[in-house]
Write a protein that holds these residues in place. Structure first.
Motif, mmCIF file in Angstrom:
data_model
loop_
_atom_site.group_PDB
_atom_site.id
_atom_site.type_symbol
_atom_site.label_atom_id
_atom_site.label_comp_id
_atom_site.label_asym_id
_atom_site.label_seq_id
_atom_site.Cartn_x
_atom_site.Cartn_y
_atom_site.Cartn_z
ATOM 1 N N ALA A 62 10.322 1.255 -12.845
ATOM 2 C CA ALA A 62 9.930 0.135 -11.682
ATOM 3 C C ALA A 62 12.142 0.549 -11.727
ATOM 4 N N LEU A 63 12.732 0.735 -13.093
ATOM 5 C CA LEU A 63 14.450 0.784 -12.493
ATOM 6 C C LEU A 63 14.426 1.458 -11.348
ATOM 7 N N VAL A 64 13.625 2.467 -11.403
ATOM 8 C CA VAL A 64 14.540 3.740 -10.883
ATOM 9 C C VAL A 64 14.014 3.723 -9.772
ATOM 10 N N GLN A 65 12.668 3.372 -9.708
ATOM 11 C CA GLN A 65 11.606 3.244 -8.504
ATOM 12 C C GLN A 65 10.953 2.170 -8.098
ATOM 13 N N ARG A 66 11.470 0.886 -7.818
ATOM 14 C CA ARG A 66 10.840 -0.138 -8.053
ATOM 15 C C ARG A 66 10.108 -0.375 -6.771
ATOM 16 N N ASP A 67 10.220 0.009 -5.391
ATOM 17 C CA ASP A 67 9.089 0.158 -4.396
ATOM 18 C C ASP A 67 8.105 0.588 -4.879
ATOM 19 N N ARG A 68 8.334 1.840 -5.112
ATOM 20 C CA ARG A 68 7.473 2.954 -4.891
ATOM 21 C C ARG A 68 6.020 2.566 -5.943
ATOM 22 N N VAL A 69 6.910 1.986 -7.455
ATOM 23 C CA VAL A 69 5.923 1.647 -8.828
ATOM 24 C C VAL A 69 4.856 0.243 -8.560
ATOM 25 N N ALA A 70 6.021 -0.841 -6.936
ATOM 26 C CA ALA A 70 5.040 -1.778 -6.901
ATOM 27 C C ALA A 70 4.150 -1.353 -5.763
ATOM 28 N N ARG A 71 4.395 -0.609 -5.204
ATOM 29 C CA ARG A 71 2.923 -0.169 -3.857
ATOM 30 C C ARG A 71 2.158 0.333 -4.813
ATOM 31 N N LEU A 72 2.096 0.968 -6.320
ATOM 32 C CA LEU A 72 0.776 1.880 -6.630
ATOM 33 C C LEU A 72 0.409 0.484 -7.386
ATOM 34 N N VAL A 73 1.000 -0.223 -7.927
ATOM 35 C CA VAL A 73 0.227 -0.729 -9.024
ATOM 36 C C VAL A 73 -0.359 -1.603 -7.703
ATOM 37 N N ARG A 74 0.249 -2.798 -6.995
ATOM 38 C CA ARG A 74 -0.218 -3.410 -5.919
ATOM 39 C C ARG A 74 -2.020 -2.695 -5.478
ATOM 40 N N GLY A 75 -1.697 -1.657 -4.882
ATOM 41 C CA GLY A 75 -2.738 -1.086 -4.324
ATOM 42 C C GLY A 75 -3.146 -1.109 -3.059
ATOM 43 N N ALA A 76 -4.195 -0.989 -2.534
ATOM 44 C CA ALA A 76 -4.673 -1.243 -1.359
ATOM 45 C C ALA A 76 -5.801 -1.656 -1.257
ATOM 46 N N GLY A 77 -7.189 -2.498 -0.619
ATOM 47 C CA GLY A 77 -8.474 -3.036 -0.451
ATOM 48 C C GLY A 77 -8.365 -3.209 -2.307
ATOM 49 N N ARG A 78 -10.036 -3.829 -2.191
ATOM 50 C CA ARG A 78 -11.073 -4.496 -3.163
ATOM 51 C C ARG A 78 -12.097 -4.245 -3.221
ATOM 52 N N SER A 79 -13.050 -3.757 -4.134
ATOM 53 C CA SER A 79 -13.766 -3.297 -4.565
ATOM 54 C C SER A 79 -14.657 -4.419 -4.420
ATOM 55 N N GLY A 80 -16.648 -4.606 -4.332
ATOM 56 C CA GLY A 80 -17.043 -5.577 -3.946
ATOM 57 C C GLY A 80 -17.101 -5.583 -5.606
ATOM 58 N N ALA A 81 -18.181 -7.129 -5.454
ATOM 59 C CA ALA A 81 -17.461 -7.113 -7.133
ATOM 60 C C ALA A 81 -19.281 -7.287 -8.149
ATOM 61 N N GLY A 82 -20.323 -6.206 -7.074
ATOM 62 C CA GLY A 82 -21.060 -5.642 -8.280
ATOM 63 C C GLY A 82 -20.547 -4.628 -9.060
ATOM 64 N N ARG A 83 -19.218 -3.652 -8.443
ATOM 65 C CA ARG A 83 -19.151 -2.552 -9.402
ATOM 66 C C ARG A 83 -18.201 -2.708 -10.519
#
Length: 269
Positions: A62-83
């Motif tokens: 995160a010190l050298v690739q802050r935006d990229r690390v933030a995007r990876l950790v934040r992710g996208a979408g949500r799986s169903g509660a059942g999963r």
């Protein structure tokens, strides 16, 4: 003019360069923290400080690739509660399967296979909380950074297996044990990584971290209370590895046929 192959190769190099940086810090930090644990006398029953090694790898990146690390950790979408519920239910299933295999391996008359929480040297409530904190610190690296990172280049199964192998190799002291023990442990990490990868597909942020950490904690507590694999005995670890493989089968069988396509998951990160 750059070709598609040139762009793909450059992205691949970037992915593996980032992964290599993370792994270098995770391994080094785990070794250093293990030394600190021994020197400070921190009880391993409560927490393993080495679990914070992957979190250190995330922080370093995160010190050298802050935006990229933030995007990876934040992710996208949500799986169903059942999963998510199915993922957490898989952890005790692994414990039950391992117990059954252990009892069968001992002829059904195994002694001392259960450790009462009250007989532990430290408060079980403290152990549960500490185990969750440690598991989340570890999963921040494996499932919240490395898995999404490799997922940009590979299908969900391929990326999950790769993370599982690296996760297993990261547990360096395990490989000082007998080969059967180490092989069973590696089978367990790969199988659990596949379960986690499939269950958390499409999930990001705090939900991903808590689900991964919760699964990891439940597995660790099951091992603490029901198996004595920490003694270096081969049978408990073989039973555990076999249980993980069996528990992973339903997840793999439900995987869509296109989930392994790297081309379908290629995207800029």
């Amino acid at each position: 003019m750059e070709t598609f192959e040139d762009i793909g190769a450059a992205r691949s190099q970037r992915v593996w360069g980032t992964a290599g940086g993370f792994l270098a810090v995770a391994f080094a930090a785990a070794g250093a923290l293990g030394t600190v644990q021994q020197a400070a006398g921190v009880p391993a029953e409560v927490i393993q400080l080495a679990q914070f090694g992957p979190a250190a790898g995330v922080a370093a990146l995160a010190l050298v690739q802050r935006d990229r690390v933030a995007r990876l950790v934040r992710g996208a979408g949500r799986s169903g509660a059942g999963r998510g519920a199915a993922l957490l239910a898989t952890a005790p299933l692994i414990t039950v399967l391992a117990i059954l295999a252990y009892l069968l391996g001992q002829g059904g008359a195994a002694d001392g296979w259960f450790t009462r929480p009250g007989s532990l040297e430290h408060s079980f409530a403290l152990i549960v909380v500490a185990q969750l904190v440690g598991a989340c610190a570890e999963e921040l690296g494996w499932r919240c950074l490395l898995q999404p990172l490799l997922r940009t280049r590979f299908g969900v199964l391929a990326s999950s297996v790769t993370v599982g192998v690296l996760w297993g190799l990261w547990h360096v002291p395990v490989f000082a044990q007998r080969p059967q023990y180490a092989a069973a442990f590696l089978a367990a990490t790969v199988a659990m990584s596949v379960v986690l990868g499939l269950a958390l597909e499409g999930t990001g942020g705090a939900r991903r971290l808590l689900l991964a950490g919760g699964f990891h904690t439940l597995v660790n507590l099951g091992m603490l209370l029901f198996l004595d694999e920490e003694s270096g005995a081969v049978l408990p670890m073989v039973c555990f590895g076999s249980a993980c493989l069996l528990a992973a089968l339903p997840w793999v069988m439900r995987t869509p046929s296109g989930a392994g396509s790297a081309a379908a998951t290629l995207r800029r990160t």
